[in-house]
Design an enzyme around this catalytic site. Structure first.
Site, mmCIF file in Angstrom:
data_model
loop_
_atom_site.group_PDB
_atom_site.id
_atom_site.type_symbol
_atom_site.label_atom_id
_atom_site.label_comp_id
_atom_site.label_asym_id
_atom_site.label_seq_id
_atom_site.Cartn_x
_atom_site.Cartn_y
_atom_site.Cartn_z
ATOM 1 C CG ASN A 152 -0.327 -0.208 2.495
ATOM 2 O OD1 ASN A 152 0.855 -0.586 2.557
ATOM 3 N ND2 ASN A 152 -1.048 0.033 3.558
ATOM 4 C CD GLU A 249 4.689 -0.917 12.704
ATOM 5 O OE1 GLU A 249 3.455 -0.822 12.830
ATOM 6 O OE2 GLU A 249 5.486 -0.448 13.528
ATOM 7 C CB CYS A 283 -2.045 -1.107 8.472
ATOM 8 S SG CYS A 283 -1.009 0.338 8.723
ATOM 9 C CD GLU A 456 7.787 0.675 10.380
ATOM 10 O OE1 GLU A 456 6.702 0.809 9.817
ATOM 11 O OE2 GLU A 456 8.830 0.281 9.811
HETATM 12 P P1 NDP Z 1 1.119 -9.674 3.303
HETATM 13 O O1 NDP Z 1 1.197 -10.098 4.708
HETATM 14 O O2 NDP Z 1 0.450 -10.556 2.330
HETATM 15 O O3 NDP Z 1 2.588 -9.435 2.725
HETATM 16 C C1 NDP Z 1 3.506 -8.547 3.340
HETATM 17 C C2 NDP Z 1 4.893 -8.830 2.790
HETATM 18 O O4 NDP Z 1 5.355 -10.074 3.305
HETATM 19 C C3 NDP Z 1 4.941 -8.956 1.272
HETATM 20 O O5 NDP Z 1 6.164 -8.429 0.809
HETATM 21 C C4 NDP Z 1 4.875 -10.445 1.065
HETATM 22 O O6 NDP Z 1 5.384 -10.846 -0.167
HETATM 23 C C5 NDP Z 1 5.745 -10.916 2.229
HETATM 24 N N1 NDP Z 1 5.504 -12.277 2.651
HETATM 25 C C6 NDP Z 1 4.357 -13.012 2.557
HETATM 26 N N2 NDP Z 1 4.533 -14.233 3.118
HETATM 27 C C7 NDP Z 1 5.819 -14.273 3.591
HETATM 28 C C8 NDP Z 1 6.596 -15.266 4.265
HETATM 29 N N3 NDP Z 1 6.086 -16.450 4.596
HETATM 30 N N4 NDP Z 1 7.872 -14.958 4.596
HETATM 31 C C9 NDP Z 1 8.385 -13.749 4.289
HETATM 32 N N5 NDP Z 1 7.717 -12.778 3.631
HETATM 33 C C10 NDP Z 1 6.434 -13.037 3.287
HETATM 34 O O7 NDP Z 1 0.484 -8.225 3.336
HETATM 35 P P2 NDP Z 1 0.000 -7.337 2.121
HETATM 36 O O8 NDP Z 1 1.146 -7.006 1.239
HETATM 37 O O9 NDP Z 1 -1.210 -7.982 1.536
HETATM 38 O O10 NDP Z 1 -0.414 -5.997 2.888
HETATM 39 C C11 NDP Z 1 -1.617 -5.874 3.549
HETATM 40 C C12 NDP Z 1 -1.448 -6.124 5.027
HETATM 41 O O11 NDP Z 1 -0.411 -5.333 5.549
HETATM 42 C C13 NDP Z 1 -2.687 -5.751 5.803
HETATM 43 O O12 NDP Z 1 -2.965 -6.712 6.799
HETATM 44 C C14 NDP Z 1 -2.305 -4.441 6.450
HETATM 45 O O13 NDP Z 1 -3.028 -4.144 7.599
HETATM 46 C C15 NDP Z 1 -0.857 -4.640 6.707
HETATM 47 N N6 NDP Z 1 -0.181 -3.354 6.825
HETATM 48 C C16 NDP Z 1 0.265 -2.958 8.054
HETATM 49 C C17 NDP Z 1 0.826 -1.720 8.221
HETATM 50 C C18 NDP Z 1 1.334 -1.261 9.558
HETATM 51 O O14 NDP Z 1 2.147 -0.357 9.597
HETATM 52 N N7 NDP Z 1 0.895 -1.838 10.659
HETATM 53 C C19 NDP Z 1 0.950 -0.784 7.103
HETATM 54 C C20 NDP Z 1 0.502 -1.323 5.852
HETATM 55 C C21 NDP Z 1 -0.063 -2.567 5.736
HETATM 56 P P3 NDP Z 1 4.398 -10.883 -1.432
HETATM 57 O O15 NDP Z 1 3.421 -9.776 -1.325
HETATM 58 O O16 NDP Z 1 5.295 -10.689 -2.569
HETATM 59 O O17 NDP Z 1 3.728 -12.215 -1.370
#
Ligand code: NDP
Length: 482
Positions: A152, A249, A283, A456
């Site tokens: 995002n 996060e 998020c 953060e």
């Molecule tokens: P995901 O959890 O699907 O993915 C986050 C990252 O982790 C991506 O780069 C993903 O790769 C990677 N990833 C996925 N599985 C693994 C694994 N087993 N080991 C290591 N890396 C992995 O989240 P989204 O990208 O769909 O983002 C949405 C989510 O993020 C929502 O739940 C949102 O609330 C949260 N979020 C939290 C924030 C905060 O600051 N608290 C801010 C922004 C979002 P890939 O996508 O390439 O599969």
């Protein structure tokens, strides 16, 4: 292909390609067209990234912290001068409208680089006395850190993780989300242009396997993830195998409480920002909007009128204020949630799929939502605002806290005592009073409960990229029992 990057990865100070890795198409969410193609990192790319980070970090840790800070501040300046180009790239990567990306993405990244650049020379320890003896502490960098980003805020997430890590003397290998791989590459290029030595900030593309491989590597001391709670569990488990430090996060289901004495227009504005900014893909969004019964009807009326006035359209047009979802998969998640909400008895206003290429859905306001409904319990991560009625302060606090998440919360009231009393009682890492979702670099941001570990931004983030080493100084001859 409109956004062709010079290569898939940025490793050891330069763009690196290895097309043996699985292809990842970058799709412009507003049209569905493929604008670039990158490749997931092969084992060889990951190895080069980690080896160069480990090598470069040893020297960086010895570099005068003031010089480290200067590099980061120069990078911030470069980002600001290129704000428009970087914002257009962010829009291409995510689909978020330029009206947002021009003010909230590259600029937020620059803020973090500037802030931590300023703090770099102020990483200090403590001294303590124990009679004649004394001790002092040194804050040491951790070594090689891994950053993993969600889709995002690709520029902001890369900068929020890189800036404190680098300021404290660490190196970072960053894996963007496969959905938005382009922006972090630009951050890496700019850091090198600003004078960051090669190897200190590497970007490698990939999906879960590449992310997991980075987290598991013995050379990695810390992992900072922005992602969902399920991913957080997996990544923390891998890190836990080797007792690595983590910052998580994660997601949320944050409450947004409107008391009857609130400035209602301001509360409506807050609720719009807290649910529809970035098409709701934030998020910390305040997705459970608890509105006092006395103002429920008027709040809903004003919210509805203003939401119907949203200008939905071409994200590259600066007059647009609502764009598409970033991925088709996430659009389907939103549609599923809306269907379930209807089945469970909510009234859905908006939330209509637009008949055009790309991943378009209009903002949805859900009235008559009850706590037990799926949409009030699970993170949607899309433009879906749920309105829940309440009567008493104690009642709404109990309901607001009845969730495994604890990322954020908002309270709108003119009553000063109530505002602080409610803020103190809310189980959330970040709480806004009469405001929502503002995250200046100098303010800690992060979640409690299942929404995360660590913070953060602000000095606390710098601290969390260091470890304390204690040195005890004996001032007298040592005595022993025999
Ligand atoms: P995901 O959890 O699907 O993915 C986050 C990252 O982790 C991506 O780069 C993903 O790769 C990677 N990833 C996925 N599985 C693994 C694994 N087993 N080991 C290591 N890396 C992995 O989240 P989204 O990208 O769909 O983002 C949405 C989510 O993020 C929502 O739940 C949102 O609330 C949260 N979020 C939290 C924030 C905060 O600051 N608290 C801010 C922004 C979002 P890939 O996508 O390439 O599969």
């Amino acid at each position: 292909m409109r956004a062709r990057p010079s290569a898939s990865h940025f490793v050891d100070g330069r763009p690196v390609e290895d097309d043996a890795g699985d292809p990842i198409d970058v799709i412009y969410p507003a049209t569905g067209e493929v604008v670039a193609r990158v490749h997931a990192a092969t084992d060889a790319v990951i190895e080069t990234a980690l080896a160069s980070a480990a090598r470069a970090q040893r020297e960086w840790a010895e570099t005068d912290p003031a010089e480290r800070g200067r590099v980061l501040r120069r990078a911030a300046d470069i980002i600001r001068t290129r704000n428009r180009a970087l914002s257009e790239l962010e829009t291409l990567d995510t689909g978020k409208p330029l009206s947002e990306t021009l003010v909230a993405d590259a600029s937020s990244g620059a803020d973090a680089l500037e802030y931590f650049g300023g703090l770099a020379a102020d990483v200090t320890g403590q001294t303590m006395r124990f009679g004649q003896d004394w001790a002092y502490t040194i804050r040491r960098p951790l070594g090689v850190c891994v950053g993993i980003g969600a889709w995002n805020y690709p520029t902001q997430i890369a900068c929020w993780k890189a800036a404190p890590a680098l300021a404290a003397g660490n190196a970072m290998v960053f894996k963007p989300s496969e959905a938005t791989p382009l922006c972090a590459l630009k951050v890496a290029e700019i850091l090198v242009e600003a004078g960051l030595p090669a190897g200190l900030f590497n970007v490698v593309q990939g999906r879960a396997p590449q992310g997991s491989a980075l987290v598991a590597d013995a050379r990695v001391a810390k992992v900072s993830l922005t992602g969902s709670v399920p991913t957080g569990r997996k990544v923390a488990a891998i890190a836990g195998e080797r007792i690595k430090s983590v910052t998580m996060e994660l997601g949320g289901k944050s409450p947004f409480i409107v008391f009857p004495d609130a400035d209602l227009d301001s509360a409506v504005s807050g609720a719009i920002n807290a649910n529809f900014y970035s098409s709701g893909q934030v998020c910390s969004n305040g997705t459970r909007v608890f509105v006092h019964e006395d103002v429920l009807e008027e709040f809903t009326r004003r919210l509805r009128v203003r939401t119907e006035g949203a200008r939905i359209g071409d994200p590259m047009d600066e007059a647009t204020d609502f764009g598409p979802m970033t991925t088709e998969a996430q659009l389907r998640v939103v549609e599923r949630h809306l269907a379930t909400a209807r089945e469970e008895g909510a009234t859905v206003l908006g939330g209509e799929r637009l008949d055009r290429p790309g991943f378009w859905i209009t903002p949805a306001i859900l009235a008559g939502v009850r706590d037990e409904m799926t949409v009030a319990r699970e993170e949607v991560f899309g433009p879906v605002l749920s309105i829940l009625a309440f009567r008493e302060e104690g009642e709404v606090l109990g309901r607001a806290n009845a969730t495994p998440f604890g990322l954020s919360a908002g309270v709108f009231t003119r009553d000063l005592a109530r505002a602080h009393r409610v803020a103190a009682a809310l189980e959330a890492g970040t709480i806004w009073i009469n405001q929502y979702n503002l995250t200046p670099a100098g303010m800690p941001f992060g979640g409690s409960k299942a929404s995360g570990i660590g913070r953060e931004n602000a000095r606390v983030a710098l601290d969390q990229f260091t470890e304390v080493q204690t040195v005890y100084v004996g001032m007298s001859p040592v005595e022993a029992a025999f």
